[in-house]
Write an enzyme that holds these catalytic residues in place. Sequence first.
Site, PDB file in Angstrom:
ATOM      1  CD  GLU A 257       1.268   7.900 -54.676  1.00  0.00           C
ATOM      2  OE1 GLU A 257       1.002   6.028 -55.053  1.00  0.00           O
ATOM      3  OE2 GLU A 257       0.591   8.959 -54.736  1.00  0.00           O
TER       4      GLU A 257
ATOM      5  CB  CYS B 136      -0.264  15.203 -58.220  1.00  0.00           C
ATOM      6  SG  CYS B 136      -1.383  13.779 -57.712  1.00  0.00           S
TER       7      CYS B 136
HETATM    8  P1  NAD Z   1       5.586  19.357 -49.435  1.00  0.00           P
HETATM    9  O1  NAD Z   1       6.913  18.329 -50.650  1.00  0.00           O
HETATM   10  O2  NAD Z   1       6.055  20.493 -49.847  1.00  0.00           O
HETATM   11  O3  NAD Z   1       4.805  18.694 -48.229  1.00  0.00           O
HETATM   12  C1  NAD Z   1       5.237  17.122 -48.211  1.00  0.00           C
HETATM   13  C2  NAD Z   1       4.652  16.553 -47.046  1.00  0.00           C
HETATM   14  O4  NAD Z   1       6.233  16.451 -47.044  1.00  0.00           O
HETATM   15  C3  NAD Z   1       4.827  17.368 -45.843  1.00  0.00           C
HETATM   16  O5  NAD Z   1       4.272  16.433 -44.992  1.00  0.00           O
HETATM   17  C4  NAD Z   1       6.202  18.090 -45.354  1.00  0.00           C
HETATM   18  O6  NAD Z   1       6.054  18.419 -43.864  1.00  0.00           O
HETATM   19  C5  NAD Z   1       7.083  17.020 -45.664  1.00  0.00           C
HETATM   20  N1  NAD Z   1       8.367  17.534 -45.748  1.00  0.00           N
HETATM   21  C6  NAD Z   1       8.630  18.433 -46.096  1.00  0.00           C
HETATM   22  N2  NAD Z   1      10.449  18.356 -46.226  1.00  0.00           N
HETATM   23  C7  NAD Z   1      10.343  17.569 -45.552  1.00  0.00           C
HETATM   24  C8  NAD Z   1      11.983  16.841 -44.807  1.00  0.00           C
HETATM   25  N3  NAD Z   1      13.052  17.392 -45.138  1.00  0.00           N
HETATM   26  N4  NAD Z   1      11.655  15.498 -44.648  1.00  0.00           N
HETATM   27  C9  NAD Z   1      10.599  14.865 -44.014  1.00  0.00           C
HETATM   28  N5  NAD Z   1       9.559  15.408 -44.370  1.00  0.00           N
HETATM   29  C10 NAD Z   1       9.345  16.741 -45.608  1.00  0.00           C
HETATM   30  O7  NAD Z   1       4.418  18.578 -50.642  1.00  0.00           O
HETATM   31  P2  NAD Z   1       2.673  19.596 -50.607  1.00  0.00           P
HETATM   32  O8  NAD Z   1       3.322  21.325 -50.989  1.00  0.00           O
HETATM   33  O9  NAD Z   1       2.284  18.972 -49.838  1.00  0.00           O
HETATM   34  O10 NAD Z   1       1.710  19.039 -51.600  1.00  0.00           O
HETATM   35  C11 NAD Z   1       1.922  19.243 -53.073  1.00  0.00           C
HETATM   36  C12 NAD Z   1       3.196  18.319 -53.111  1.00  0.00           C
HETATM   37  O11 NAD Z   1       2.790  17.271 -54.049  1.00  0.00           O
HETATM   38  C13 NAD Z   1       2.643  19.090 -55.332  1.00  0.00           C
HETATM   39  O12 NAD Z   1       3.897  18.825 -56.224  1.00  0.00           O
HETATM   40  C14 NAD Z   1       2.390  17.721 -55.565  1.00  0.00           C
HETATM   41  O13 NAD Z   1       2.394  17.663 -57.282  1.00  0.00           O
HETATM   42  C15 NAD Z   1       2.713  16.480 -55.247  1.00  0.00           C
HETATM   43  N6  NAD Z   1       2.048  15.703 -54.987  1.00  0.00           N
HETATM   44  C16 NAD Z   1       2.003  14.543 -55.502  1.00  0.00           C
HETATM   45  C17 NAD Z   1       0.956  13.387 -55.775  1.00  0.00           C
HETATM   46  C18 NAD Z   1       0.625  11.845 -56.681  1.00  0.00           C
HETATM   47  O14 NAD Z   1       0.412  10.732 -56.301  1.00  0.00           O
HETATM   48  N7  NAD Z   1       2.704  12.088 -57.704  1.00  0.00           N
HETATM   49  C19 NAD Z   1      -0.057  12.868 -54.925  1.00  0.00           C
HETATM   50  C20 NAD Z   1       0.074  14.499 -54.200  1.00  0.00           C
HETATM   51  C21 NAD Z   1       0.551  15.445 -54.407  1.00  0.00           C
HETATM   52  O1  6OD Z   2      -5.752   7.916 -56.776  1.00  0.00           O
HETATM   53  C1  6OD Z   2      -4.745   7.458 -55.815  1.00  0.00           C
HETATM   54  O2  6OD Z   2      -4.816   6.402 -55.631  1.00  0.00           O
HETATM   55  C2  6OD Z   2      -4.059   8.875 -55.611  1.00  0.00           C
HETATM   56  N1  6OD Z   2      -2.374   8.444 -55.133  1.00  0.00           N
HETATM   57  C3  6OD Z   2      -4.131  10.268 -56.478  1.00  0.00           C
HETATM   58  C4  6OD Z   2      -3.499  10.797 -56.551  1.00  0.00           C
HETATM   59  C5  6OD Z   2      -4.104  12.455 -56.302  1.00  0.00           C
HETATM   60  C6  6OD Z   2      -2.608  13.698 -56.181  1.00  0.00           C
HETATM   61  O3  6OD Z   2      -3.150  14.657 -56.326  1.00  0.00           O
END
Ligand code: NAD
Ligand code: 6OD
Length: 503
Positions: free
Chosen positions: A271, A305
């Site tokens: 995600e 997100c």
């Molecule tokens: P991030 O990608 O920086 O980090 C997420 C996780 O990945 C952290 O635990 C981090 O330590 C780990 N990580 C980083 N590099 C890694 C590697 N090389 N190998 C393994 N693990 C690694 O994301 P963030 O800044 O914590 O969150 C914000 C981002 O997440 C935004 O882009 C947002 O859109 C996205 N997001 C998406 C969803 C969705 O449902 N699509 C939900 C929430 C957040």
């Molecule tokens: O509602 C959910 O199950 C879900 N994965 C939400 C994600 C939100 C992103 O920031």
Amino acid sequence: MSVHPLLERRPLSQSSARRDAAHFIDGEFTQGATGMGWDNICPVDGSRIGRVPEGGRAEVDAAVAAAAAALDGPWGRMTVTERTDLLAEVAAGIDRRFDDFLEAECLDTGKPMSLAAHIDIPRGAANFKMFTDVAKTIATECFQMPTPDGAGALNYALRRPRGVIAVISPWNLPLLLMTWKVGPALALGNTVVVKPSEETPLTATLLGEVMNAVGLPRGVYNVVHGLGPQSAGEFLTQHPRVNGITFTGETRTGEAIMRQAAHGIRPVSFELGGKNAALVFADCDLDKAVEGTLRSAFSNCGQVCLGTERVYVERPIFDAFVARLKAGAAALRPGRPEDPATGIGPLISKEHQDKVLAYYARAVEQGATVVMGGGVPPMPDDLANGNWVEPTIWTGLADDADCVTQEIFGPCCHVRPFDTEEEAVRLANATPYGLAAAVWTESLARAHRVAECMEVGICWVNSWFLRDLRTAFGGAKASGIGREGGVHSLEFYTEISNVCVKL
Ligand code: NAD
Ligand code: 6OD
């Protein structure tokens, strides 16, 4: 540094939430052997919450070994009912320690307690409850086939747990997003090793206490703290004994994890990021469209997100919409999580604050009209070290401007007029991302027509973040791989074997 007031909200004797994070490996809390770690800093005021240990290869190896061993232990021998009864206890355990989870989440993230109490913590429990129901009602497919001898054959599908699942989670909705993966993984018989975000270690640690309290067998739920590259995240996702990797976070991180998952051909469920659009038609209920867009652009300080960073409004209502959105955003008061008057919290970190402020500056450089915000709000002395930014609304940017094309993940949106439905659809889809969209219209025919054209995993009509956990959740295009939720979670968390019986 001073003690954060949240810690003083109730006497520490009444609060059993931990302030120092710990790994949770094979049912034991440990600081690990690396001796490395970092201070956990509260985004609200820069106060020190506690210490986070950094796990290395040894901690990851121990956690994965415990998770693998648990598959062959009592956990692997439980009936579905025994397993799901235990997970229903986990949900009840989160409810029982609601205040501890709430406090821990708000310390780590700085988000308003009113938000976490309505969304984050209840969803932590609901994620376990819902998947116990799914696991108990799994149907299997079955095909009868003719054979040359006339006797026929019967095919049926067996579903087995995939095995050890690595869960890599982000900081924006820490408990919600981590349990959204741990819930189905465990309900379907897997074991997990969680690597929570380095920014938000507390609720994953606290969940270990709940797991022990309800008697979850050792090794079924493990947590290793650490960073991503060259740290616990990378070591875990490269580990040969991990059978699947589920990740929520940035698209770029997803690319790195996909490379790591290639060793040994492990399946992934991703995600990822988004640059979500709202389409506001002149025939909408304006009150609802403004209220919904305020939530989708500014909730959680824009760190969702699914949030809206691009708003397309049909020209006849453009000025009225912008004026009302501005009035609503201006009323969002920044403040401490525990203050009921707080309408918006801080960003997660100084680094993220710098990134969002750089986007605010670039919007101006690229010709935006700043309708409101664009900087750091004035804050009282005790909050001056927090990661505050103003809710910000722009108009007038070109369609290829950075703030219109790149995910910012802050409390900001660009509003642009459109003249036809076709134009609105084209603008909304003009992005490599494909996570979510919101369509605001009172026309049923238009709602269906436009929703069908949206290149996204989730399209809301006259609502936003209205979640039925049985539905497929995930992103199209660069916003993800796979869908989770309800029976869709079976795809990733189980492995199918087809049995063909010649009759
Ligand atoms: P991030 O990608 O920086 O980090 C997420 C996780 O990945 C952290 O635990 C981090 O330590 C780990 N990580 C980083 N590099 C890694 C590697 N090389 N190998 C393994 N693990 C690694 O994301 P963030 O800044 O914590 O969150 C914000 C981002 O997440 C935004 O882009 C947002 O859109 C996205 N997001 C998406 C969803 C969705 O449902 N699509 C939900 C929430 C957040
Ligand atoms: O509602 C959910 O199950 C879900 N994965 C939400 C994600 C939100 C992103 O920031």
